[in-house]
Design an enzyme around this catalytic site. Structure first.
Site, PDB file in Angstrom:
ATOM      1  CB  VAL A  98      -0.987  -0.004   1.184  1.00 58.33           C
ATOM      2  CG1 VAL A  98      -0.286   0.190   2.531  1.00 58.33           C
ATOM      3  CG2 VAL A  98      -2.065   1.056   0.989  1.00 58.33           C
ATOM      4  N   GLY A 337      -5.639  -6.452   0.566  1.00 61.42           N
ATOM      5  CA  GLY A 337      -5.833  -5.740   1.817  1.00 61.42           C
ATOM      6  C   GLY A 337      -4.918  -4.533   1.931  1.00 61.42           C
ATOM      7  CD  GLU A 338      -0.261  -4.357   2.722  1.00 63.77           C
ATOM      8  OE1 GLU A 338       0.258  -3.289   2.316  1.00 63.77           O
ATOM      9  OE2 GLU A 338       0.316  -5.451   2.627  1.00 63.77           O
ATOM     10  N   GLY A 339      -5.509  -1.604   2.290  1.00 62.99           N
ATOM     11  CA  GLY A 339      -6.015  -0.371   1.705  1.00 62.99           C
ATOM     12  C   GLY A 339      -5.644  -0.220   0.245  1.00 62.99           C
TER      13      GLY A 339
END
Length: 375
Positions: A98, A337-339
């Site tokens: 990210v 994930g992670e944004g």
């Protein structure tokens, strides 16, 4: 934050008149009406939230909540909690996925230790820990009420701080081994839908692991007395009641306490903060969507301040977004994930705003303006 303060939050609606003015501007651009698809109402929503017809989202940030989940003791993940610490440390060095993606579009990343169980918060990560990893919800409630409220307040305060620093739009991200289990459990408890339908493989469980994960969540639903509207038929796993359970703010807090995660509660706080401080919040994947649903149940009207990005491959993701009335733009089978999906959405919004902000008008190209007719 006290329970009563949270429950009494009053969310005001974004500026409808400004949204209409932004739509009128879209209609005057030399292009077929509505030809920017979902981006036109999204830009209208963002401008109405910011109360800014120019829709300036130049300064962006991603808030990544990092937390560990005690339920991994039940064998619901193929990874251990050390992975949470390692990835969070990578975020602190700004070398994670990210961080690299955000750097490419000029967005900042704020990794937050809101509930990790390592000895020390990694360098470069904000130390906002409210619990040293949640407890195993298969044995006892994951968090106390005060831990949940502290996580929510932390998320709200981070949004307030970002607004004071001039940020115009925020994205949600998370890192925590076991959080597809907690998010599926929260989704099941908030809706009454069968965990058999909502639970996915997370980072890559095999069939035995997936069965165990579903069993753990289903048993927790029974142990904590959460409503189950009926189990999915064994021959047709996609069947669900059409009307989900509607939880009160008090019951929503109990759900977060019993089977939630500190990252989910913190992200619910980010969503609430977006509504309180009038900052649009771009949702990432399943965990963000479940946090958003919890926020909407805590303070109805919060969803008007949310912007969808993508639909994750986890089975509960699109169902939860549907409940919120949010249609994801990106359908790419993402599950990093992670944004990361939300950061991709940042880039797409910037591209849409190039058309909105520097338009060729109908007079520029000497053609008659398209007209909008009632249908």
């Amino acid at each position: 934050m006290e329970r009563e303060q949270l429950i009494q939050l009053a969310i005001t609606e974004p500026n409808r008149d400004l949204a209409a003015a932004i739509q009128q501007h879209w209609d005057q651009i030399a292009k077929p009406l509505d030809s920017m698809g979902q981006f036109e109402p999204l830009i209208c929503r963002i401008g109405a939230i910011l109360e800014d017809e120019s829709v300036d989202i130049g300064k962006k940030a991603v808030i990544v909540m990092c937390a560990d989940n005690g339920v991994i003791a039940e064998g619901v993940s193929q990874s251990e909690s050390e992975v949470t610490e390692n990835v969070a440390a990578s975020m602190g060095r700004r070398t994670s996925s990210v961080c690299r993606m955000a750097a490419a579009i000029g967005a900042d990343v704020f990794p937050v230790d809101i509930g990790m169980c390592c000895d020390q918060t990694p360098a470069g990560v904000m130390g906002k820990r409210v619990v040293n990893g949640t407890r195993n919800f298969a044995k006892e409630p994951a968090m106390t009420d005060q831990e949940v409220l502290a996580a929510i307040e932390t998320g709200m305060n981070l949004v307030r701080d970002c607004k004071e620093q001039g940020y115009r739009i925020l994205a949600t991200g998370e890192m925590g081994i076991g959080n597809t289990t907690t998010s599926a459990a929260v989704a099941a408890a908030l809706t009454g839908w069968d965990p058999e339908v909502l639970t996915g493989r997370g980072a890559g469980l095999d069939n035995d692991g997936l069965s165990r994960k579903k069993r753990v969540i289903g048993q927790a639903m029974d142990d904590y007395g959460f409503c189950r509207q009926g189990q999915a038929d064994s021959a047709e796993k996609s069947s669900m009641p059409t009307v989900p359970t509607q939880t009160s703010p008090e019951e929503t807090l109990r759900v977060l306490s019993c089977v939630g995660g500190a990252d989910i509660a913190g992200l619910a706080g980010v969503c609430l903060g977006g509504a309180v401080y009038h900052i649009p919040v771009v949702l990432d994947g399943l965990i963000s969507a479940v946090a958003a649903l919890a926020a909407e149940r805590l303070a109805p009207g919060t969803k008007a301040y949310m912007v969808p990005s993508h639909v994750s491959r986890e089975p509960a993701a699109e169902k939860v977004l549907d409940l919120l009335g949010l249609t994801p733009v990106i359908r790419a089978d993402l599950s990093l994930g992670e944004g990361t999906g939300a950061v991709m959405m940042f880039a797409l919004l910037d591209e849409a705003l190039v058309v909105y902000g520097e338009p060729a008008t109908f007079s520029d190209i000497q053609i008659e303006q398209y007209k909008r007719y009632d249908t």
